[in-house]
Design a protein around this motif. Structure first.
Motif, mmCIF file in Angstrom:
data_model
loop_
_atom_site.group_PDB
_atom_site.id
_atom_site.type_symbol
_atom_site.label_atom_id
_atom_site.label_comp_id
_atom_site.label_asym_id
_atom_site.label_seq_id
_atom_site.Cartn_x
_atom_site.Cartn_y
_atom_site.Cartn_z
ATOM 1 N N LYS A 242 2.848 12.641 2.592
ATOM 2 C CA LYS A 242 2.943 12.940 1.160
ATOM 3 C C LYS A 242 2.238 11.877 0.305
ATOM 4 O O LYS A 242 2.476 11.804 -0.891
ATOM 5 C CB LYS A 242 4.410 13.070 0.750
ATOM 6 N N ASP A 243 1.372 11.068 0.931
ATOM 7 C CA ASP A 243 0.659 9.999 0.213
ATOM 8 C C ASP A 243 -0.829 10.308 0.088
ATOM 9 O O ASP A 243 -1.414 11.016 0.911
ATOM 10 C CB ASP A 243 0.813 8.664 0.951
ATOM 11 N N ARG A 244 -1.439 9.711 -0.934
ATOM 12 C CA ARG A 244 -2.891 9.770 -1.094
ATOM 13 C C ARG A 244 -3.559 8.785 -0.135
ATOM 14 O O ARG A 244 -2.910 7.872 0.399
ATOM 15 C CB ARG A 244 -3.275 9.427 -2.541
ATOM 16 N N PRO A 245 -4.862 8.915 0.095
ATOM 17 C CA PRO A 245 -5.565 8.078 1.082
ATOM 18 C C PRO A 245 -5.447 6.580 0.840
ATOM 19 O O PRO A 245 -5.516 5.801 1.796
ATOM 20 C CB PRO A 245 -7.019 8.543 0.963
ATOM 21 N N TYR A 246 -5.265 6.158 -0.396
ATOM 22 C CA TYR A 246 -5.202 4.729 -0.685
ATOM 23 C C TYR A 246 -4.162 4.020 0.171
ATOM 24 O O TYR A 246 -4.376 2.911 0.653
ATOM 25 C CB TYR A 246 -4.888 4.515 -2.179
ATOM 26 N N TRP A 247 -3.020 4.669 0.384
ATOM 27 C CA TRP A 247 -1.919 4.030 1.103
ATOM 28 C C TRP A 247 -2.134 4.042 2.612
ATOM 29 O O TRP A 247 -1.363 3.432 3.351
ATOM 30 C CB TRP A 247 -0.592 4.695 0.743
ATOM 31 N N MET A 248 -3.172 4.736 3.096
ATOM 32 C CA MET A 248 -3.470 4.720 4.533
ATOM 33 C C MET A 248 -4.301 3.510 4.936
ATOM 34 O O MET A 248 -4.511 3.268 6.119
ATOM 35 C CB MET A 248 -4.196 5.998 4.945
ATOM 36 N N VAL A 249 -4.781 2.756 3.984
ATOM 37 C CA VAL A 249 -5.489 1.517 4.290
ATOM 38 C C VAL A 249 -4.469 0.509 4.803
ATOM 39 O O VAL A 249 -3.488 0.214 4.113
ATOM 40 C CB VAL A 249 -6.205 0.973 3.038
ATOM 41 N N PRO A 250 -4.645 -0.028 6.019
ATOM 42 C CA PRO A 250 -3.618 -0.900 6.600
ATOM 43 C C PRO A 250 -3.266 -2.119 5.755
ATOM 44 O O PRO A 250 -2.160 -2.650 5.871
ATOM 45 C CB PRO A 250 -4.238 -1.317 7.948
ATOM 46 N N GLY A 251 -4.184 -2.579 4.897
ATOM 47 C CA GLY A 251 -3.916 -3.763 4.090
ATOM 48 C C GLY A 251 -2.965 -3.523 2.936
ATOM 49 O O GLY A 251 -2.421 -4.469 2.375
ATOM 50 N N THR A 252 -2.757 -2.264 2.545
ATOM 51 C CA THR A 252 -1.838 -1.976 1.444
ATOM 52 C C THR A 252 -0.403 -2.149 1.923
ATOM 53 O O THR A 252 -0.095 -2.021 3.107
ATOM 54 C CB THR A 252 -2.035 -0.553 0.912
ATOM 55 N N ARG A 253 0.489 -2.420 0.997
ATOM 56 C CA ARG A 253 1.874 -2.684 1.378
ATOM 57 C C ARG A 253 2.815 -2.221 0.262
ATOM 58 O O ARG A 253 2.498 -2.312 -0.934
ATOM 59 C CB ARG A 253 2.089 -4.168 1.685
ATOM 60 N N ARG A 254 3.952 -1.735 0.673
ATOM 61 C CA ARG A 254 5.013 -1.366 -0.254
ATOM 62 C C ARG A 254 6.338 -1.898 0.283
ATOM 63 O O ARG A 254 6.383 -2.472 1.370
ATOM 64 C CB ARG A 254 5.070 0.161 -0.424
#
Length: 486
Positions: free
Chosen positions: A448-460
């Protein structure tokens, strides 16, 4: 002639010196003997010290070997959220093992079944482990069928388990460690499966090594040098290290799989996703045009149009879907987000070590009674006490805080993480930072996420007691010994 005579004398002296170290020559045997004392290992005549100098670790069930190395951890594209919480930094990660896939529903159901079988009278123990199926419920969506079916129906057996909190995922890792090590001992004939174990007499790796587990013995016990049966020791190398949640650095390193983008020590191409290139579709001849992950392509587009489903998944997909990365890991982008071990801090990358970076270190020691005996709870788990807690390292010290009007000298001994990051109960409408020692990092992007969050460097981040319908996990294991083997 004179030179030949000198050469012969030298060779004779060399052979004579070598013969001194042969056992039959009155010296020492170098085979299977100590380099310090010359005493033979596994020899009852000299006490029977047992050792295995040629140990090589094997991978536990479901794990892939991840060869460690250096990489740039953090942001690789524009920080569109402007969080500034993933500043690039070069670090080194030691070799380790990681699950090939996310933990699936069938794996977690086995865990729940075991709890019900071993603790039939403890409803609380079962409920603590039970995923929250209400995470599927949406006020303006018809998701009720997933409440009943997603976890338990065989149609979803190979789908990633969701609705699991960080605490539940950590408990599963502990349980998995014990069941794998128990099976290793059964396979060797040291133990027999004991279906009657219950209460405190339950196999755990820790209690077994401490000599507190009274299980059914097998027909092939481990023997000492004199041929007598003895207990397994950690030094035997039979039992595996703990399954655990990966650190953030390990997860990110494994997701990129940079081994396919190197020429010697030269990184030839920096990755944006776990696959090459900046595109979301496969460019190989066989699968050209196929999406590489399960994600939301655009507003309201969860899987494409009938007859041309773009990722073939309306919600999650089976854990072994799509192509694996160069480490052989599936769904390191998309499908479900995944918990990692780290406590969340915006500036962790600026503070943690260059080798094995991790934030969340808590040192513990086993609790003992007045007689010095180890103590365990009603479920057979050894009790531990905290010795030191570095989750809030340099966060709770008074020098790093600026709170207007506060008396520093009077309050500095009372300050902690909650003082550093403003907290609110959410009911008074005041501002809160949402950062405590119970906030954990998750990564990877989801269905349910956009591609931006599939970049391994992103974090939540999320509270370790919370869960979601797009959040799962996978396990890791430490590698002992050399990074790859000599």
């Amino acid at each position: 002639m004179k030179f030949k005579a000198i050469l012969l004398v030298g060779l004779a002296a060399l052979f004579a010196s070598c013969s001194m170290f042969k056992k039959d020559g009155g010296g020492f045997s170098s085979k299977n003997a100590s380099n310090s004392t010359g005493w033979e290992y596994n020899n009852p005549d000299n006490g029977g010290f047992q050792a295995d100098a040629d140990y090589a670790q094997f991978a536990g069930p479901g794990l892939k070997f991840i060869q460690g190395g250096t990489f740039t951890m953090g942001r690789v594209e524009q920080d569109v959220m402007y969080d500034w919480n993933n500043i690039p930094r070069r670090v080194t990660v030691a070799s380790f093992y990681m699950d090939e896939t996310e933990v699936a529903n069938i794996d977690y159901r086995e865990y729940l079944f075991w709890i019900q079988r071993v603790y039939p009278d403890s409803k609380e123990k079962y409920m603590e482990a039970l995923p929250d199926t209400l995470v599927w419920r949406e006020e303006l969506a018809y998701n009720e069928p997933y409440l009943d079916n997603y976890l338990r129906h065989p149609a979803y057996s190979k789908y990633p388990v969701v609705g699991v909190s960080w605490e539940q995922a950590s408990a599963y890792c502990k349980w998995r460690t014990d069941r794998v090590n128990e099976q290793l001992l059964v396979n060797r004939g040291v133990l027999a499966h004991d279906a009657s174990q219950a209460g405190q007499n339950v196999f755990t790796t820790e209690t077994y090594l401490a000599g507190m587990y009274e299980g059914t013995q097998g027909d092939k016990p481990v023997e000492d040098a004199s041929g007598n049966a003895r207990k397994i020791r950690w030094e035997d190398g039979i039992l595996l290290p703990d399954y655990r949640l990966p650190t953030e650095a390990e997860w990110e390193y494994a997701a990129y799989g940079l081994i396919g983008n190197t020429d010697g020590e030269l990184l030839t191409e920096r990755k944006l996703y776990p696959w090459n290139g900046s595109y979301l579709r496969d460019d190989s001849r066989r699968d050209r045009g196929r999406l590489n992950a399960n994600f939301v392509r655009g507003r309201g587009d969860m899987m494409g149009m009938a007859g041309a489903l773009n990722d073939n998944a309306d919600i999650t997909a089976p854990v072994n879907s799509y192509n694996p990365n160069d480490f052989g890991l599936y769904c390191m982008a998309g499908n479900v987000n995944e918990w990692v071990a780290d406590v969340y801090r915006p500036l962790s990358q600026e503070e943690v070590n260059e080798f094995q970076p991790f934030r969340g270190t808590v040192y513990t020691t086993y609790r003992r009674d007045d007689s010095g005996n180890l103590m365990r709870d009603e479920f057979g788990e050894l009790l531990v006490d905290t010795v030191a807690d570095y989750r809030n390292f340099e966060d709770g010290d008074y020098q790093s805080q600026i709170i207007e009007g506060q008396d520093w000298n009077a309050e500095k001994d009372k300050l902690n993480t909650d003082n550093m990051y403003i907290q609110s109960d959410g009911n008074d409408g005041s501002f809160t930072s949402l950062i405590t020692d119970e906030i954990r990092v998750y990564k990877g992007g989801s269905w349910k996420d956009r591609p931006y969050w599939m970049v391994p460097g992103t974090r939540r981040y999320k509270d370790q007691k919370e869960s979601a319908n797009d959040l799962g996990f996978r396990c890791a294991m430490t590698r002992v010994g050399s990074p790859e083997g000599f």
